[in-house]
Design an enzyme around this catalytic site. Structure first.
Site, PDB file in Angstrom:
ATOM      1  N   HIS A  18      -4.419  -4.302  -2.290  1.00 22.14           N
ATOM      2  CA  HIS A  18      -4.757  -4.009  -0.890  1.00 22.14           C
ATOM      3  C   HIS A  18      -4.975  -2.522  -0.645  1.00 22.14           C
ATOM      4  CE1 HIS A  18      -2.693  -8.018   0.426  1.00 22.14           C
ATOM      5  NE2 HIS A  18      -3.906  -8.208  -0.043  1.00 22.14           N
TER       6      HIS A  18
ATOM      7  N   VAL B  79       0.839  -1.207   0.000  1.00 21.84           N
ATOM      8  CA  VAL B  79       0.000   0.000   0.000  1.00 21.84           C
ATOM      9  C   VAL B  79       0.873   1.256   0.000  1.00 21.84           C
ATOM     10  CG1 VAL B  79      -1.884  -1.189   1.196  1.00 21.84           C
ATOM     11  CG2 VAL B  79      -0.159   0.016   2.550  1.00 21.84           C
TER      12      VAL B  79
ATOM     13  N   SER C  21       5.719 -13.277   1.745  1.00 22.83           N
ATOM     14  CA  SER C  21       5.860 -14.461   2.608  1.00 22.83           C
ATOM     15  C   SER C  21       4.826 -15.523   2.237  1.00 22.83           C
ATOM     16  CB  SER C  21       5.697 -14.063   4.076  1.00 22.83           C
ATOM     17  OG  SER C  21       4.441 -13.425   4.257  1.00 22.83           O
TER      18      SER C  21
END
Ligand code: BV8
Length: 245
Positions: A117, A101, A188
């Site tokens: 996002h 973001v 991740s």
């Protein structure tokens, strides 16, 4: 050797696509979520980036965002952001999906980009749903309110438990369906639905390249893995592209 292979695969791909996470901004000095610097005061992102946290304590949530905005305002795109932006002109069908973001891909010049996002530099009125850019550093008032109707503003960001907006999810599904090469960079692979995209590309026969110093749950899906930082590897792949005739 695998640098040359990655460059060749990129050259051969009809629909190359990159998916990035917080790791691509790490070398710009933006803390990742789950690394050693992943906590804020005593909170984890999953504790604060939720509608219930905002409901309970909008001031605390906005203090967290204001601190992140102030930190990000002083950061610039790194070589990884710049290479991904440059690949838009080199590969006419190259697209980028980011979970970040921080706006650094946009600052580097990426335009064929799905910011799935949301944006830390945009607010949304909780009553009118109007989205506006807000670059105040620091925020003039915490929590900020709508200058038209006085209602609370929220970050225009997708929180945990909230769906990815349909316009972005629609664009992503089209990109994933067509994708024959997915570069998974600096994530991740824990947060869904983004963590599922590599699997979708794999089952439709696409190739996966992972760029991440650490192993992730997506590593088993990758056809090539670079256990290195993105700002080191992407320029090397870009350089190898120049030598492909
Ligand atoms: C949804 C905005 C459904 C916030 C973010 C229980 C309850 C509710 C939901 C769930 C649940 N269980 C599971 C879920 C789903 C949930 C989820 O996945 N949770 C996880 C924790 C298990 N997902 C959601 O809630 C999503 N929505 O499912 O909606 C729905 C449908 C209909 C109706 C209602 C609901 C929404 C998820 C979006 C959350 N928002 N961000 C903010 O930023 O303020 S996610 C947040 O995590 C960030 O965006 C971040 O990008 C993202 C993912 O993290 P990573 O980017 O991967 O970053 P991380 O730090 O983890 O890893 C960095 C990596 O980089 C590491 O691997 C590291 O090794 C590597 N690295 C480090 N340095 C480098 C590097 N790599 C390369 N180079 C380097 N130099």
């Amino acid at each position: 050797m695998i640098i040359e292979t990655a460059a060749r695969w990129l050259q051969e791909a009809n629909h190359p696509l990159a998916l990035t996470g917080a790791g691509v901004s790490a070398e710009s000095g933006v803390p990742t979520f789950r690394g050693a610097d992943g906590l804020w005061r005593t909170y984890r992102a999953e504790d604060l980036a939720t509608p219930s946290a905002f409901e309970r304590d909008p001031r605390l949530v906005w203090e967290w965002y204001d601190e992140r905005r102030r930190s990000i305002a002083a950061k610039s795109p790194n070589a990884a952001h710049r290479i991904l932006a440059a690949w838009e002109s080199r590969f006419p069908s190259f697209h980028l999906i980011t979970q970040n973001v921080d706006g650094l891909h946009q600052a580097a010049g990426s335009t064929r980009l799905v910011p799935m996002h949301g944006h830390i530099w945009e607010t949304r009125c909780t009553r009118e749903q109007v989205v506006e850019e807000n670059r105040e550093v620091p925020l003039v008032s915490i929590p900020p309110t709508c200058r038209r109707c006085g209602a609370l503003l929220r970050p225009h960001i997708v929180w945990f438990g909230e769906p990815i907006p349909a316009e972005w999810m629609g664009a992503i599904q089209k990109l994933i369906a067509a994708c024959d090469l997915l570069l998974v960079i600096g994530t991740s692979g824990i947060v869904f639905p983004a963590a599922g995209f590599a699997h979708d590309v794999k089952i439709s026969g696409g190739r996966i390249i992972e760029v991440n110093p650490d192993e992730t749950p997506l590593s088993d899906l990758s056809d090539l893995a670079f256990r290195d930082p993105a700002a080191l590897i992407l320029p090397q792949i870009d350089h190898a592209l120049a030598n492909i005739h």
